[in-house]
Design an enzyme around this catalytic site. Structure first.
Site, mmCIF file in Angstrom:
data_model
loop_
_atom_site.group_PDB
_atom_site.id
_atom_site.type_symbol
_atom_site.label_atom_id
_atom_site.label_comp_id
_atom_site.label_asym_id
_atom_site.label_seq_id
_atom_site.Cartn_x
_atom_site.Cartn_y
_atom_site.Cartn_z
ATOM 1 N N GLY A 11 -6.235 -27.819 33.252
ATOM 2 C CA GLY A 11 -5.241 -27.199 34.117
ATOM 3 C C GLY A 11 -3.907 -27.085 33.409
ATOM 4 N N ALA A 12 -3.270 -25.908 33.502
ATOM 5 C CA ALA A 12 -2.024 -25.660 32.776
ATOM 6 C C ALA A 12 -0.905 -25.224 33.706
ATOM 7 C CB ALA A 12 -2.252 -24.606 31.688
ATOM 8 N N GLY A 13 -0.925 -25.743 34.940
ATOM 9 C CA GLY A 13 0.216 -25.562 35.831
ATOM 10 C C GLY A 13 1.290 -26.582 35.493
ATOM 11 N N GLY A 14 2.218 -26.795 36.428
ATOM 12 C CA GLY A 14 3.328 -27.702 36.153
ATOM 13 C C GLY A 14 2.883 -29.102 35.802
ATOM 14 N N PHE A 115 16.404 -28.477 52.964
ATOM 15 C CA PHE A 115 14.996 -28.143 53.161
ATOM 16 C C PHE A 115 14.471 -28.977 54.320
ATOM 17 C CE2 PHE A 115 13.984 -25.200 49.943
ATOM 18 C CZ PHE A 115 12.615 -24.915 49.979
ATOM 19 N N GLN A 235 -2.051 -28.842 54.645
ATOM 20 C CA GLN A 235 -0.829 -28.323 55.267
ATOM 21 C C GLN A 235 -0.864 -26.812 55.464
ATOM 22 O OE1 GLN A 235 3.244 -28.037 53.163
ATOM 23 N NE2 GLN A 235 3.416 -29.846 54.484
ATOM 24 N N HIS A 237 1.726 -23.952 55.979
ATOM 25 C CA HIS A 237 3.158 -23.631 55.894
ATOM 26 C C HIS A 237 3.516 -22.694 57.037
ATOM 27 C CE1 HIS A 237 7.000 -22.222 54.379
ATOM 28 N NE2 HIS A 237 6.946 -23.103 53.394
ATOM 29 N N LEU A 247 3.739 -16.472 50.718
ATOM 30 C CA LEU A 247 4.725 -17.434 51.209
ATOM 31 C C LEU A 247 6.122 -16.842 51.313
ATOM 32 C CD1 LEU A 247 4.826 -20.430 52.034
ATOM 33 C CD2 LEU A 247 5.630 -20.918 49.715
ATOM 34 N N THR A 249 9.528 -18.635 51.393
ATOM 35 C CA THR A 249 9.989 -19.984 51.117
ATOM 36 C C THR A 249 10.815 -20.595 52.250
ATOM 37 O OG1 THR A 249 11.360 -21.345 49.664
ATOM 38 C CG2 THR A 249 12.004 -19.052 49.895
ATOM 39 N N GLU A 250 10.671 -21.912 52.373
ATOM 40 C CA GLU A 250 11.490 -22.679 53.299
ATOM 41 C C GLU A 250 12.969 -22.555 52.948
ATOM 42 O OE1 GLU A 250 11.160 -27.321 54.594
ATOM 43 O OE2 GLU A 250 9.337 -26.176 54.204
ATOM 44 N N ARG A 281 7.158 -29.380 58.164
ATOM 45 C CA ARG A 281 6.303 -28.195 58.253
ATOM 46 C C ARG A 281 5.219 -28.323 59.313
ATOM 47 N NH1 ARG A 281 5.679 -26.942 51.753
ATOM 48 N NH2 ARG A 281 7.779 -26.080 51.496
ATOM 49 N N HIS A 368 -1.625 -23.783 52.945
ATOM 50 C CA HIS A 368 -0.658 -23.850 51.854
ATOM 51 C C HIS A 368 -0.881 -24.976 50.855
ATOM 52 C CE1 HIS A 368 3.110 -23.373 49.777
ATOM 53 N NE2 HIS A 368 3.569 -24.560 50.151
ATOM 54 N N ARG A 410 3.239 -33.034 53.756
ATOM 55 C CA ARG A 410 4.192 -33.003 52.642
ATOM 56 C C ARG A 410 5.492 -32.338 53.048
ATOM 57 N NH1 ARG A 410 5.823 -29.276 49.168
ATOM 58 N NH2 ARG A 410 4.141 -27.760 49.493
ATOM 59 N N LEU A 416 6.800 -29.902 43.789
ATOM 60 C CA LEU A 416 7.260 -29.754 42.413
ATOM 61 C C LEU A 416 7.726 -31.100 41.853
ATOM 62 C CD1 LEU A 416 9.162 -26.326 42.454
ATOM 63 C CD2 LEU A 416 6.851 -26.825 41.647
#
Length: 595
Positions: A11-14, A115, A235, A237, A247, A249-250, A281, A368, A410, A416
């Site tokens: 996996g190469a996400g964050g 948020f 969750q 959203h 999405l 965003t919030e 949420r 979400h 969450r 993030l």
């Protein structure tokens, strides 16, 4: 083909890139991804990453920790939550020092905005805690981390789909993957393996998740004997674009946007009189469903309006007594919103033909985020059982993992934060593990199981189409295992899923070739989705209470006496079996949530 690395990251996400960056400082590191890294779903995260920097007003990591515990409906493990919230400040500054272009205050500090669920614990009012790069924060994190990984000479195997986790005597020793461009199967031998493969939102019909979010890593671990934790908690959203799920965003509500019903009423004042549109949420999603169920959807339909027109924002800011950090009344202008929310405004103009500066946006709850996943401790080491035993050499981070810092729900911007804090931990721990361990021998014929699965998908009788089964699964899960649930509905879902599992045996990929055979990949991903759906519905049916994102109409109250515990699901020949382990409580005793 055989490859050998000290640390292999899937996996190469964050989370995967953060793990790779830190692992590469002490070990020879490879990253496998079915996508080009900067196409990973982290790039869709819009609103921000939270940390109690106090750039614009008083804040504290302890306040952040309490908000996260409360937001989790007291199911989050408090030792891990406190660790994450106290690590948050250093993690955000680390990103800044790597070059991430955060928005700035007039004085040059990292700008922050409110948020949902993040509060000043003394006043109970929303606090500015989300650090943001316009509404492209996740995208900027991906770009920044990828550049740093290239600089650190991390080896990337792009467009490699991992299909199997290799184990030897209960320890991880590598993975098996198929190269999309050739169809060739590769074995990657490793001292340490990190899963950072994201979630599984494509189980539901309306979702904010990318098409690639199919629960691959979770299911590969599950098939290798690793349990999955708290899968009943998924969750929804509150603000996805109507019918599409993309999405909103919030951060729109953080800038002052409000939700309104068909009568023009700002209805969240009734459900969360203090936090209003910045409640957590799960609270907002349930409130929206109740409004629509009672006939107050726009035109009687299944959507509501999110209104961020400057005149609306300024009207409600004055009614709420909202101020800027310097104490002056909070007011926004169209140019200011255009600068802070460029992508959101562009999405609505492109996909809806709606200009948010002059028209309200039609929104509905959208699947979400997975609170559950591969169980880990706060150092990202995978946990094998309810007793806390670990799987040597196996680590997980990001949405595919369950630390558990999110518990039953969450808070926005904690995702993030989760991936940078625990991605870093996974990378550091994996490198340390690899530094003191030797390579384990691989199982005999390590590619056999993978080859067998691919052959089955290429040679099945083809009575069923993968697209048909996927659509039926998504409709079933959205109807029966969505925001509100009942035993009758979830049992119906499990019956339907069992039928789909049987029909799946007859699915054959239309393309029988080797080169970029996306038909085979999509059919394999469908198998993962069906297993995720079954585990989710089974764990949800067993939990006879309502908590966070798991809202049961037949058991509407939270039941701490019986259910203040985490579920652990395993897949057996007789179906899903469940075990449980206690929630870690340090100093925040469970109490009723109010917003």
């Amino acid at each position: 083909m055989l490859h050998e690395y000290d640390v292999v990251i899937v996996g190469a996400g964050g989370a995967g890139l953060m793990a790779a960056l830190h692992a590469s400082r002490g070990a020879r590191t490879a990253v496998l991804s079915k996508l080009y890294p900067v196409r990973s779903h982290t790039g869709a995260a819009q609103g921000g990453v939270c940390a109690a920097l106090g750039s614009e007003e008083d804040d504290s990591p302890d306040w952040h920790a309490f908000d996260t515990v409360k937001g989790s409906d007291y199911l989050g493990d408090q030792d891990a939550i406190e660790f994450m919230c106290h690590e948050a400040v250093a993690a955000v500054y680390e990103l800044e020092h790597m070059g991430l272009p955060f928005n700035r205050t007039p004085g040059g500090k990292i700008a922050q905005r409110p948020f949902g669920g993040h509060t000043n614990n003394l006043t109970g009012r929303p606090v500015r805690r989300a650090c943001y790069a316009a509404d492209r924060t996740g995208h900027m994190i991906l770009q920044t981390l990828y550049q740093q990984c290239i600089r650190n000479q991390v080896t990337f195997f792009d467009e490699f789909q991992v299909l199997d986790l290799l184990m030897q005597n209960g320890a991880a020793c590598g993975v098996v993957a198929v190269q999309l461009s050739s169809g060739e199967v590769h074995t990657f031998r490793a001292k340490a393996v990190i899963f950072a493969t994201g979630g599984y939102g494509r189980v539901w019909e309306i979702t904010s998740n990318a098409y690639s979010y199919t629960g691959d890593g979770m299911v590969v671990a599950l098939r290798a004997g690793v349990p999955l934790e708290d899968m009943e908690f998924f969750q929804f959203h509150p603000t996805g674009i109507y019918k599409m799920g993309i999405l909103i965003t919030e951060g729109v509500r953080g800038e002052g946007g409000v939700l309104v019903n068909d009568g023009g009423e700002r209805f969240m004042e009734r459900y969360a009189p203090r936090a209003k549109d910045l409640a957590s949420r799960d609270v907002i999603s349930r409130s929206m469903y109740l409004e629509m169920r009672d006939g107050r959807g726009i035109g009687g339909k299944r959507f509501l309006y999110l209104d961020v027109r400057p005149e609306t924002v300024n009207h409600y800011a004055a009614l709420d007594g909202r101020t800027r950090p310097d104490g002056t009344p909070y007011r926004v202008t169209t140019p200011e919103l255009l600068a802070k929310l460029p992508d959101i405004i562009g999405f609505c103009r492109t996909y809806l033909g709606v200009d948010p500066m002059t028209q309200p946006m039609p929104v509905q709850p959208t699947a979400h985020y997975a609170m559950g996943g591969i169980p880990t401790d706060k150092l990202s080491r995978v946990v094998a059982d309810a007793g806390g035993g670990r799987v040597p050499g196996l680590f997980a981070a990001g949405e595919c993992a369950c630390v558990s810092v999110h518990g039953a729900n969450r808070l926005g911007t904690n995702s993030l934060l989760d991936l940078i804090v625990f991605g870093k931990m996974a990378g550091q721990q994996a490198a340390e593990f690899a530094g003191r361990e030797t390579f384990l021998p691989l199982p005999k014929d390590p590619q056999a199981a993978t080859e067998q699965r691919l052959t089955m998908l290429r040679q099945a009788d083809g009575v069923e189409r993968a697209a048909d089964l996927r659509r039926e699964m998504q409709e079933t899960m959205f109807e029966h295992v969505g925001v509100f649930r009942t035993a009758e509905g979830m049992q119906a879902a499990l019956t339907k899923l069992a039928e789909l599992q049987q029909r799946y045996r007859h699915v054959r990929a239309g393309d029988t070739g080797q080169v970029f055979n996306t038909d085979v990949l999509e059919a394999w991903e469908l198998g993962c989705l069906l297993e995720c759906a079954e585990v989710t519905a089974s764990a949800a049916l067993a939990r006879t209470e309502s908590r966070g994102a798991h809202a049961r109409e037949d058991f509407p109250r939270r039941d701490d006496a019986n259910w203040l515990r985490h579920s652990l699901a395993r897949q057996t020949p007789d179906g899903v079996t469940l075990d449980y382990k206690p929630v870690v409580i340090t100093k925040y005793q469970p109490k009723e949530r109010t917003y």
